[in-house]
Design an enzyme around this catalytic site. Structure first.
Site, PDB file in Angstrom:
ATOM      1  N   ASP A  54      -0.676 -19.102 -25.163  1.00 45.57           N
ATOM      2  CA  ASP A  54      -0.327 -18.833 -23.759  1.00 45.57           C
ATOM      3  C   ASP A  54       1.001 -18.080 -23.690  1.00 45.57           C
ATOM      4  O   ASP A  54       1.124 -17.087 -22.979  1.00 45.57           O
ATOM      5  CB  ASP A  54      -0.225 -20.150 -22.981  1.00 45.57           C
ATOM      6  N   ILE A  92      -9.937 -13.151 -26.759  1.00 44.25           N
ATOM      7  CA  ILE A  92     -11.031 -13.454 -25.825  1.00 44.25           C
ATOM      8  C   ILE A  92     -12.347 -12.959 -26.439  1.00 44.25           C
ATOM      9  O   ILE A  92     -12.445 -11.794 -26.830  1.00 44.25           O
ATOM     10  CB  ILE A  92     -10.808 -12.737 -24.471  1.00 44.25           C
ATOM     11  N   ASP A 150      -9.717 -25.884 -28.848  1.00 43.93           N
ATOM     12  CA  ASP A 150     -10.097 -24.490 -28.592  1.00 43.93           C
ATOM     13  C   ASP A 150      -8.894 -23.804 -27.931  1.00 43.93           C
ATOM     14  O   ASP A 150      -8.652 -23.986 -26.746  1.00 43.93           O
ATOM     15  CB  ASP A 150     -11.321 -24.527 -27.657  1.00 43.93           C
ATOM     16  N   LYS A 184     -14.290 -18.672 -30.418  1.00 44.19           N
ATOM     17  CA  LYS A 184     -13.589 -19.963 -30.541  1.00 44.19           C
ATOM     18  C   LYS A 184     -14.408 -21.142 -30.005  1.00 44.19           C
ATOM     19  O   LYS A 184     -14.560 -22.158 -30.667  1.00 44.19           O
ATOM     20  CB  LYS A 184     -12.246 -19.924 -29.773  1.00 44.19           C
TER      21      LYS A 184
END
Ligand SMILES: Nc1ncnc2c1ncn2[C@@H]1O[C@H](COP(=O)(O)OP(=O)(O)O)[C@@H](O)[C@H]1O
Ligand SMILES: Nc1ncnc2c1ncn2[C@H]1C[C@H](O)[C@@H](COP(=O)(O)O)O1
Length: 205
Positions: free
Chosen positions: A84, A9, A78, A13
């Protein structure tokens, strides 16, 4: 051709995906963040919303993979579906914010979906350390991300390092971004383009 940009995070990106799509004339696919029905609730209460959020991201990312497959265009994505499962869901389970039975349920769905997923032709990993991630998340200023802890980012970074070190599904380019300002400095963006061009030439040989 399918290119994907991966990283923690705040690594950059979305910014780099936008710049590369413009530079090469590729179509870009972004994460479902602004209209995500669970993200804000998730940051307020991770344990309560983790399963719902993971299922949402999995579905949204699978839809993107299907589009990439069917379009035949050059697409830059992206973040990947692998993150995930191997980064976020696994980490939430490690942190006991996603129960074992929910994680098993999620993993069996992911394993099924994975059989329909092809790896990107080129994966670009933006490697960054936690203090720099914190600075960039702060700079971006999404209010609900203010609760993101150093511990959470560190654990995600460890997962990224582990996943990337065993990634063999396709070509991989690692870019250490902490000393690069590809937004403000054209020479830094040029440095990244040179590396990507070298990988792309390899793909077409
Ligand atoms: N290399 C960089 N140098 C300076 N600022 C950057 C850099 N990469 C990203 N940023 C800034 O950091 C913030 C987060 O970047 P973003 O692209 O949204 O990250 P991600 O999509 O990986 O979460 C944005 O405000 C962006 O302008
Ligand atoms: N699978 C995910 N689980 C939890 N949180 C996720 C997942 N995928 C993305 N996110 C979060 C992280 C950020 O707050 C936003 C957008 O990601 P970013 O790395 O900033 O582009 O969604």
């Amino acid at each position: 051709m399918h290119i994907a940009v991966t990283g923690n995070i705040g690594a950059g990106k979305t910014t780099l995906t936008t710049m590369l799509a413009k530079h090469y004339g590729w179509d870009a696919q972004f994460e479902d963040v602004d209209h995500n029905p669970y993200l804000e609730d998730f940051y307020a209460d991770m344990s309560k919303w983790s399963f719902a959020l993971q299922i949402y991201f999995l579905g949204s990312r699978f839809r993107q993979v299907k589009e990439i497959r069917e379009s035949g265009e050059n697409i830059i994505q992206d973040r990947t579906i692998y993150e995930d499962a191997h980064i976020f869901a696994e980490n939430l389970n490690d942190m006991k914010l996603l129960s074992d039975r929910d994680f098993k349920n999620y993993a069996s769905l992911f394993d099924l979906m994975k059989t329909f997923v092809s790896a990107p032709d080129l994966l670009i990993y933006l490697k960054s350390d936690v203090p720099n991630l914190v600075k960039k998340i702060y700079k971006r200023g999404r209010e609900y991300e203010a609760s993101i802890s150093i511990e959470y980012l560190s654990k995600l970074n460890q997962k990224y390092e582990k996943w990337i070190s065993s990634y063999t599904e396709g070509k991989l380019l690692i870019i250490e971004v902490d000393n690069l300002d590809f937004v403000e400095k054209p020479e830094d963006f040029g440095f990244i383009l040179e590396k990507i061009d070298a990988e792309l030439n390899g793909l077409f040989k």
